[in-house]
Design an enzyme around this catalytic site. Structure first.
Site, short mmCIF file in Angstrom:
data_model
loop_
_atom_site.label_atom_id
_atom_site.label_comp_id
_atom_site.label_asym_id
_atom_site.label_seq_id
_atom_site.Cartn_x
_atom_site.Cartn_y
_atom_site.Cartn_z
N LYS A 89 -2.00 -2.61 7.86
CA LYS A 89 -3.24 -2.22 8.52
C LYS A 89 -3.42 -2.97 9.83
O LYS A 89 -3.00 -4.11 9.99
CB LYS A 89 -4.43 -2.53 7.60
CG LYS A 89 -4.63 -1.54 6.47
CD LYS A 89 -5.91 -1.87 5.73
CE LYS A 89 -6.24 -0.82 4.67
NZ LYS A 89 -7.51 -1.14 3.99
N ARG B 207 -0.28 -2.20 -7.25
CA ARG B 207 -0.61 -3.27 -6.30
C ARG B 207 -1.48 -4.32 -6.99
O ARG B 207 -1.28 -5.53 -6.82
CB ARG B 207 -1.33 -2.66 -5.10
CG ARG B 207 -1.66 -3.61 -3.96
CD ARG B 207 -2.03 -2.80 -2.73
NE ARG B 207 -2.76 -3.56 -1.74
CZ ARG B 207 -2.19 -4.33 -0.81
NH1 ARG B 207 -0.88 -4.48 -0.79
NH2 ARG B 207 -2.92 -4.96 0.08
N TYR C 16 -8.44 -8.05 -6.39
CA TYR C 16 -7.15 -7.62 -6.92
C TYR C 16 -6.73 -8.42 -8.15
O TYR C 16 -5.74 -8.09 -8.79
CB TYR C 16 -6.06 -7.77 -5.84
CG TYR C 16 -6.14 -6.68 -4.81
CD1 TYR C 16 -5.25 -5.62 -4.81
CD2 TYR C 16 -7.12 -6.69 -3.83
CE1 TYR C 16 -5.32 -4.61 -3.88
CE2 TYR C 16 -7.21 -5.68 -2.89
CZ TYR C 16 -6.31 -4.64 -2.92
OH TYR C 16 -6.39 -3.64 -2.00
N ARG D 155 0.86 -1.18 0.00
CA ARG D 155 0.00 0.00 0.00
C ARG D 155 0.90 1.23 0.00
O ARG D 155 2.00 1.20 0.56
CB ARG D 155 -0.91 0.00 1.23
CG ARG D 155 -1.82 -1.22 1.31
CD ARG D 155 -2.60 -1.22 2.63
NE ARG D 155 -3.50 -2.37 2.71
CZ ARG D 155 -3.15 -3.54 3.27
NH1 ARG D 155 -1.95 -3.69 3.80
NH2 ARG D 155 -4.01 -4.55 3.29
N HIS E 107 -3.11 -9.13 3.10
CA HIS E 107 -4.55 -9.27 3.29
C HIS E 107 -4.82 -10.23 4.44
O HIS E 107 -4.18 -11.26 4.57
CB HIS E 107 -5.21 -9.82 2.02
CG HIS E 107 -5.24 -8.83 0.89
ND1 HIS E 107 -5.21 -9.20 -0.43
CD2 HIS E 107 -5.28 -7.48 0.90
CE1 HIS E 107 -5.24 -8.12 -1.18
NE2 HIS E 107 -5.28 -7.07 -0.40
N HIS F 143 -1.92 2.20 -6.38
CA HIS F 143 -2.80 1.06 -6.11
C HIS F 143 -2.94 0.19 -7.36
O HIS F 143 -3.14 -1.02 -7.27
CB HIS F 143 -4.18 1.54 -5.65
CG HIS F 143 -4.95 0.50 -4.92
ND1 HIS F 143 -4.64 0.10 -3.63
CD2 HIS F 143 -6.02 -0.26 -5.28
CE1 HIS F 143 -5.48 -0.84 -3.25
NE2 HIS F 143 -6.33 -1.07 -4.22
#
Length: 381
Positions: free
Chosen positions: A233, A309, A341, A207, A332, A306
């Site tokens: 995250k 990504r 994705y 990210r 993830h 992104h």
């Protein structure tokens, strides 16, 4: 009639209090740093567009509609391109010329995704404002504008094809190779850094917030392999091994490129501007665009961080890489997230059908038949 417990605060005052609350929740681990940064940035933008001196409780649904429209038309500074008198070559990271040039092209307006994100931030702000006693009624209930239906992935969010990715990576590699002989002041050269940014984004797929938060100490060697400890995250971390070509560029940057940019302002940050400051999220797009300008036109296509990504996930999965390994590389929590994705690549269905696992025996018989493939029983009879 307005209740007595509603405070007649200005938009600026409530935004300051809300931003302080967001920072506190981030410090306590209740909000990810990237999420907190987005919330705080969006409410500051809301105050600029709504009028910082207006009383928050006086805003109506029509006022918020107008703010949303003004934001949608607001130029996207990440994708701004300078004209003849604009940004110097190799600038970016907040280093563009400060005076506008009348001949410079207008930056594109906000994307549908940015508009939807901004609306969510404003809605979260007013949801907090009601129990805080800043407004009597939530004006979002009277807002008539709704986010546009995105209609699938936008072009700049889709994965690059193999040819487009190779063109971008080749341009990044060319920057790295040309760095020793690059012209200009040595303390403002960013070739090694720009090449490294594109290689990390395309090879590892972090990210953009994970990339800009990276410190030099987050990279280590274990059993001869260079790893990047990525802080993602929800406070989760993951150790991702770097491909050898990327690790070599990282070592060259740490040895030769970063010391030139170091002004002692961000001693731990991996990626620095030529002013010695840690790169911000929006600065990364300027780097990608600058590298893209070196790609041959037939292989060039606009892409966001992104989008790179998506490119990482798509090509790893297309190469039959274990899905759980791809999940761990991207950070993830749930394997099902990979579905968003995995983008389509040209020709992949045709390639899959050519090697259909159930038709292997049929192909073998056809190849062994007299006359080779395509000759069927009865031909020539």
């Amino acid at each position: 009639m307005r209740p007595t417990d509603v405070e007649r605060l200005t938009v600026a005052e409530t935004v300051d209090r809300y931003a302080a609350m967001v920072r506190a929740k981030c410090a306590m681990g209740a909000l990810a740093p990237g999420t907190a940064e987005v919330y705080a940035r969006d409410v500051v933008t809301f105050a600029e567009l709504a009028g910082a001196d207006r009383v928050l409780d006086d805003l109506t649904g029509e006022d918020v509609d107008e703010v949303l429209l003004r934001f949608a038309r607001k130029p996207d500074g990440r994708r701004a391109r300078s004209g003849a008198g604009g940004q110097r070559a190799g600038a970016g990271e907040g280093e563009a010329a400060s005076s506008p040039n009348a001949s410079s092209p207008i930056a594109p307006s906000q994307s549908a995704a940015s508009q939807a994100r901004f609306r969510r931030s404003v809605s979260a702000f007013f949801q907090y404002a009601v129990p805080a006693g800043w407004v009597q009624l939530n004006p979002m209930q009277a807002v008539t504008l709704r986010p546009r239906h995105r209609g699938g992935l936008r072009a700049q969010r889709r994965a690059l094809t193999a040819e487009q990715a190779e063109g971008l990576l080749g341009a990044a590699r060319g920057l790295v190779d040309a760095a020793p002989a690059a012209a200009g002041r040595s303390d403002q050269r960013t070739e090694l850094r720009d090449g490294l940014i594109v290689l990390l984004l395309a090879a590892v797929g972090p990210r953009v917030s994970e990339l800009t938060r990276a410190d030099g100490e987050h990279f280590f060697v274990n059993a001869g392999t260079r790893y990047w400890r990525i802080f993602g995250k929800g406070g989760r971390t993951r150790d991702v091994p770097l491909p050898r070509p990327v690790a070599d560029v990282l070592d060259a940057y740490l040895r030769e490129g970063r010391p030139l940019l170091d002004r002692g302002r961000e001693p731990r940050a991996l990626l620095l501007s030529w002013r010695g400051r840690r790169l911000a999220r929006g600065d990364v797009q300027a780097v990608i665009d600058r590298v893209q300008a070196r790609v041959e036109p037939e292989r060039r296509r606009a892409v966001t961080p992104h989008g790179l990504r998506h490119t990482t996930a798509t090509h790893l999965l297309a190469a039959a890489t274990d899905m759980d390994a791809v999940r761990r590389v991207l950070g993830h929590a749930d394997l099902s997230t990979l579905g968003r994705y995995r983008d389509e690549l040209p020709g992949e269905l045709e390639a899959a059908m050519r090697v259909h696992p159930l038709l292997g025996a049929v192909r073998d018989v056809a190849e062994e038949a007299p006359g080779g493939p395509g000759v069927q029983a009865g031909d020539g009879a």
